[in-house]
Design a protein around this motif. Structure first.
Motif, PDB file in Angstrom:
ATOM      1  N   VAL A   9       0.856  -1.314   0.027  1.00  0.00           N
ATOM      2  CA  VAL A   9      -0.074  -0.162   0.027  1.00  0.00           C
ATOM      3  C   VAL A   9       0.990   1.250  -0.036  1.00  0.00           C
ATOM      4  N   GLU A  10       0.197   2.327  -0.521  1.00  0.00           N
ATOM      5  CA  GLU A  10       1.091   3.695  -0.484  1.00  0.00           C
ATOM      6  C   GLU A  10      -0.234   4.722   0.146  1.00  0.00           C
ATOM      7  N   HIS A  51      -3.864   3.561  -0.385  1.00  0.00           N
ATOM      8  CA  HIS A  51      -4.090   2.874  -1.711  1.00  0.00           C
ATOM      9  C   HIS A  51      -3.492   1.878  -2.071  1.00  0.00           C
ATOM     10  N   LEU A  52      -3.925   0.798  -2.540  1.00  0.00           N
ATOM     11  CA  LEU A  52      -3.420  -0.609  -2.840  1.00  0.00           C
ATOM     12  C   LEU A  52      -2.516  -0.446  -4.066  1.00  0.00           C
ATOM     13  N   THR A  53      -1.231  -0.790  -4.161  1.00  0.00           N
ATOM     14  CA  THR A  53      -0.272  -0.784  -5.079  1.00  0.00           C
ATOM     15  C   THR A  53      -0.471  -1.954  -6.188  1.00  0.00           C
ATOM     16  N   GLU A  54      -0.050  -1.964  -7.302  1.00  0.00           N
ATOM     17  CA  GLU A  54      -0.132  -3.151  -8.279  1.00  0.00           C
ATOM     18  C   GLU A  54       0.270  -4.621  -7.436  1.00  0.00           C
ATOM     19  N   LYS A  55       1.528  -4.141  -6.600  1.00  0.00           N
ATOM     20  CA  LYS A  55       2.113  -5.208  -5.982  1.00  0.00           C
ATOM     21  C   LYS A  55       1.094  -5.756  -4.897  1.00  0.00           C
ATOM     22  N   GLY A  56       0.437  -4.861  -4.305  1.00  0.00           N
ATOM     23  CA  GLY A  56      -0.420  -5.265  -3.376  1.00  0.00           C
ATOM     24  C   GLY A  56      -1.730  -5.915  -3.814  1.00  0.00           C
TER      25      GLY A  56
END
Length: 101
Positions: free
Chosen positions: A56-57, A73-78
């Motif tokens: 997340v960021e 905010h969920l990252t693509e990795k997340g």
């Protein structure tokens, strides 16, 4: 709800709520608390760990009624991690279901 069951799945619950939409901490607590008891302190520890692992960021949004809110905010990795954790969880409960029936 058994605390041991809940402990193992809270991270997946947080990730899954963030798949739906960006949220701030209190909003996440409220959303999850509608279905299970979760303390704000526990939630923030999970969010810190998710941020440290780049799942997340955060960003700030000004609030008319007080200080700015920190949104997660969920990252693509997340998103990838959440999907993998969800699959692992669903596989696990299927195995348990087979055993207990």
């Amino acid at each position: 709800m058994n605390a041991q069951y809940k402990k193992g799945v809270l991270e997946l619950c947080v990730l899954s709520k963030l798949v739906e939409a960006d949220r701030y901490g209190y909003e996440l607590t409220e959303a999850i608390s509608k279905q299970m008891v979760i303390s704000t302190g526990t939630l923030y520890l999970i969010l810190k760990r998710l941020k440290d692992d780049a799942y997340v960021e955060t960003y700030l949004v000004e609030s008319a009624g007080g200080p700015a809110r920190k949104y997660y905010h969920l990252t693509e990795k997340g998103r990838t991690y959440q999907a993998a954790q969800k699959k692992e969880w669903l596989d696990f409960i299927e195995v348990v279901q087979d055993i207990i029936e």
